[in-house]
Design an enzyme around this catalytic site. Structure first.
Site, PDB file in Angstrom:
ATOM      1  N   GLU A 261       0.886  -1.167   0.000  1.00 49.87           N
ATOM      2  CA  GLU A 261       0.000   0.000   0.000  1.00 49.87           C
ATOM      3  C   GLU A 261       0.923   1.214   0.000  1.00 49.87           C
ATOM      4  O   GLU A 261       1.369   1.681   1.039  1.00 49.87           O
ATOM      5  CB  GLU A 261      -0.891  -0.050   1.244  1.00 49.87           C
ATOM      6  CG  GLU A 261      -2.147   0.773   1.102  1.00 49.87           C
ATOM      7  CD  GLU A 261      -2.144   1.977   2.004  1.00 49.87           C
ATOM      8  OE1 GLU A 261      -1.914   3.077   1.457  1.00 49.87           O
ATOM      9  OE2 GLU A 261      -2.364   1.823   3.212  1.00 49.87           O
ATOM     10  N   CYS A 295      -2.160   8.808   2.531  1.00 51.06           N
ATOM     11  CA  CYS A 295      -1.901   8.313   1.178  1.00 51.06           C
ATOM     12  C   CYS A 295      -3.097   8.625   0.278  1.00 51.06           C
ATOM     13  O   CYS A 295      -2.970   8.655  -0.935  1.00 51.06           O
ATOM     14  CB  CYS A 295      -1.566   6.835   1.188  1.00 51.06           C
ATOM     15  SG  CYS A 295      -2.793   5.865   1.993  1.00 51.06           S
TER      16      CYS A 295
HETATM   17  C1  UN1 Z   1      -3.261   5.857   4.647  1.00 58.75           C
HETATM   18  O1  UN1 Z   1      -3.107   7.064   4.517  1.00 58.75           O
HETATM   19  O2  UN1 Z   1      -2.282   5.074   4.594  1.00 58.75           O
HETATM   20  O3  UN1 Z   1      -9.067   6.435   3.499  1.00 58.75           O
HETATM   21  C2  UN1 Z   1      -4.562   5.217   4.965  1.00 58.75           C
HETATM   22  C3  UN1 Z   1      -8.455   7.064   4.372  1.00 58.75           C
HETATM   23  C4  UN1 Z   1      -8.139   6.361   5.668  1.00 58.75           C
HETATM   24  C5  UN1 Z   1      -6.938   5.513   5.549  1.00 58.75           C
HETATM   25  C6  UN1 Z   1      -5.730   6.144   4.934  1.00 58.75           C
HETATM   26  N1  UN1 Z   1      -9.286   5.554   6.036  1.00 58.75           N
HETATM   27  O4  UN1 Z   1      -8.118   8.226   4.233  1.00 58.75           O
END
Ligand code: UN1
Length: 511
Positions: A261, A295
Site C-alpha cells: 500500500e 496516502c
Molecule cells: C493511509 O493514509 O495510509 O481512506 C490510509 C483514508 C483512511 C486511511 C488512509 N481511512 O483516508
C-alpha cells in the site's frame, strides 16, 4: 498529559514485545518528540537482531496453537480487543493526535476505524468461505478451502499509526495467522499503547505469547531482516513508492508474498455539473486533513475551465478561514507536519513549483511564533500548475493542493487523472449521469478507489483498500481482502470405484 498514564505508558519503554512479555529495554533508544510542541515525551528501546529472532521463534511456537482455535473463537478474541478499545478511545485518540500532529477528531476517528474493523472481523470470522465447484469426472468433488498462512509481518507508516495495523492484524488474526508489527519509528508510542491494550485481552484469555508481537527498531536491523526472512510468510507494507520498491524486490527474491500500500497522487475532477456545496468542503478536508499526509490526500484538482475561477475563489476564501495550530484544540483544522524533514520536503516542493512554472495562490510558508515552537507547522497551500510538471507527478507528503484546468469533455479530465504513476484514490464531482458513469467505466479512473460526490480520503473499512500501478496493487481491510492472508487450497476428492484422469487421458497399468 494524563492520557499517557491512562494508557499505562512510561517515559522509558521497551519497543519489543511478544504479547504480554517485553524484551530487553534496549541500549539504543529512539527519542520521541511530539510535533505539536517539540517535547521529548518518550524514549523507546530499539530491538536488536537477537530480539527479532526471539520474536520469530515465539511466533513460530504460537502459530500451531492459534490456528487450531476455531475461527469464530479467534473472532471472539478480536471482539474483546474492540470492546477494550472503546474504553480507551479518548486516551488513544489523544495520544495519536499528540504523537503524529493530526487533529484530535482524526485521532479519534482513527481509533474508531480499528473498532470498526474489529466488529467487521467478528462477522468475517464465520465467513472464511471456499467455493464449491463441479468436477469433470464422475464421483468426484472439486472445491476450494482457505487455511491459515503463518507469520504475517505488518510494516506501518506514521500517518495512520493504528488503523493500518488494525486492517491487517485483525484480519490476519481471524484467518489464524500470527502477526509481527513493525510500526514507524516516528509513531512508536501509539503502537506500544495498542500492544498493551491487546496484551490484556491475551492475558485474560490465557493465550500464549507470540500471537501479536511488536518490534520497534531500525530499518537496517529489523526491517531488512523481516524482508529477507523466509520464516515470514506475508509482508504487508505501507509506505512510500520508493521504500515499497525496495521491500517488494527483497521479499520477491525469496518468492515471499507482499501486500503493498504505497503512495497516491489523488485527484478530484470537478466538472461543469459539480455541486460546489458538496465539492468545496470535500476538497478542503481531502487536502488539509492529516496535514496532507494521508496516502489518500487530495493532491490534484482537475477543474473544468467554465468553473475554474469560481472554484478558485471558493478555495481562496476557505483556505483563508482555516485555523492552524495545536491539533488537540478542537477549533484548529490542521496541526503540524510530522517532523522537520517533512517541513523541508514541503519547502523544497514550494520552490520547485515556481521554478517549473507554477504559481503559489495561497500559503507556501512555515509558521513561526507562539504555538509553533516545534517548527513543524506550515501553511496549507494552493498552487496553479499544469499536470505535466514533474513536481506534480510526485507525492509530496504535505498540504499542497494543485489546481489544474481542463477543457472539453470528461474524457479529457479522466486522461489527466490517470496520467500519473500512482493509482490509489480518485473522485469526480458531477450531477451528470453520463459523466459519472464514464468515470466509473472501463475507460474511466484507473485507481483502486473511485468516488462520486465524495472526496478521495476517508474510506470506510468495509471496502477493499488499495491501489494500482505504483501504489502497489495490494488490498487490505474489507471485502475479500482476507483471502490474501490465507493459503488457498484446491481440493479434488474421488469417492468412486475407479480412477478416471482429467482431460480424458488414458493411462492403464497391468499388475
Ligand atoms: C493511509 O493514509 O495510509 O481512506 C490510509 C483514508 C483512511 C486511511 C488512509 N481511512 O483516508
Amino acid at each position: 498529559m494524563n492520557f499517557l498514564g491512562a494508557l499505562y505508558l512510561e517515559k522509558n519503554m521497551s519497543g519489543t514485545s511478544t504479547g504480554t512479555v517485553w524484551l530487553n529495554k534496549g541500549n539504543k533508544k529512539i527519542a520521541v518528540s511530539s510535533p505539536v510542541d517539540g517535547d521529548n515525551f518518550a524514549n523507546i528501546g530499539k530491538a536488536s537482531a537477537t530480539d527479532y529472532d526471539q520474536l520469530i521463534h515465539q511466533a513460530q511456537q504460537a502459530f500451531p496453537i492459534w490456528r487450531a482455535i476455531p475461527a469464530p473463537r479467534r473472532g471472539e478474541i478480536v471482539r474483546q480487543i474492540g470492546l477494550r478499545l472503546r474504553d480507551f478511545k479518548l486516551h488513544l485518540g489523544t495520544l495519536i493526535s499528540y504523537e503524529t500532529g493530526k487533529p484530535l477528531q482524526e485521532g479519534l476517528g482513527e481509533v474508531q476505524e480499528v473498532i470498526d474493523i474489529c466488529d467487521y472481523c467478528v462477522g468475517q470470522s464465520r465467513m472464511l468461505y471456499g467455493m464449491t465447484s463441479v468436477s469433470e469426472r464422475p464421483d468426484h468433488r472439486l472445491f476450494e478451502q482457505y487455511q491459515p498462512l503463518g507469520i504475517v509481518a505488518i510494516i506501518t507508516a506514521f500517518n495512520f499509526p493504528v488503523a493500518v495495523w488494525g486492517w491487517n492484524a485483525m484480519i490476519a488474526a481471524i484467518c489464524g495467522d500470527v502477526c509481527i508489527w513493525k510500526p514507524s519509528s516516528k509513531a512508536p508510542v501509539t503502537a506500544i499503547a495498542m500492544q498493551k491494550i491487546v496484551a490484556r485481552v491475551l492475558e485474560q484469555n490465557n493465550l500464549p505469547e507470540g500471537i501479536f508481537s511488536l518490534v520497534i527498531g531500525d530499518r537496517n536491523v529489523v526491517g531488512e531482516k523481516i524482508l529477507s526472512d523466509r520464516r515470514v510468510h506475508l509482508v504487508s507494507f505501507t509506505g512510500s513508492v520508493a521504500a515499497g520498491r525496495i521491500a517488494a524486490a527483497k521479499v520477491g527474491e525469496r518468492l515471499g508474498r507482499t501486500i503493498l500500500e504505497l503512495g497516491g497522487n489523488n485527484a478530484i475532477i470537478i466538472t461543469e455539473f459539480a455541486d460546489l456545496k458538496l465539492t468545496v468542503p470535500a476538497v478542503v478536508f481531502g487536502a488539509v486533513g492529516t496535514a496532507g499526509q494521508r496516502c489518500t490526500t487530495t493532491r490534484r484538482l482537475i477543474i473544468h475551465e467554465s468553473r475554474y475561477e469560481e472554484v478558485k475563489d471558493h478555495l481562496l476564501r476557505a483556505y483563508a478561514s482555516l485555523k492552524i495550530g495545536n491539533p488537540l484544540l478542537e477549533a484548529n483544522h490542521m496541526g503540524p507536519l510530522i517532523d522537520r524533514n517533512a517541513v523541508k520536503a514541503y519547502q523544497k516542493a514550494i520552490k520547485t513549483i515556481t521554478r517549473q512554472g507554477g504559481t503559489i495562490l495561497f500559503g507556501g510558508n512555515i509558521l513561526k511564533g507562539e504555538g509553533f515552537s516545534s517548527q513543524c507547522y506550515v501553511e496549507p497551500t494552493l498552487a496553479e500548475v499544469e499536470n505535466h510538471f514533474p513536481v506534480v507527478k510526485v507525492e509530496t507528503f504535505a498540504p499542497i493542493l494543485y489546481l489544474i484546468k481542463y477543457s472539453g469533455n470528461v474524457e479529457n479530465a479522466i486522461a489527466l487523472n490517470n496520467d500519473v504513476d500512482q493509482g490509489l484514490s480518485s473522485a469526480i464531482f458531477s450531477t451528470n449521469h453520463n459523466q459519472v458513469e464514464t468515470f466509473l467505466s472501463a475507460r474511466g479512473s484507473d485507481c483502486g478507489i473511485a468516488n462520486v460526490n465524495i472526496g478521495t480520503s476517508g474510506a470506510e473499512i468495509g471496502g477493499a483498500f488499495g491501489g494500482e500501478k505504483d501504489t502497489g496493487g495490494g488490498r487490505e481491510s474489507g471485502s475479500d481482502s482476507w483471502k490474501s492472508y490465507m493459503r488457498r487450497q484446491t481440493v479434488t476428492v474421488n469417492y468412486g470405484e475407479s480412477l478416471p484422469l482429467a482431460q480424458g487421458i488414458r493411462f492403464e497399468i497391468e499388475e
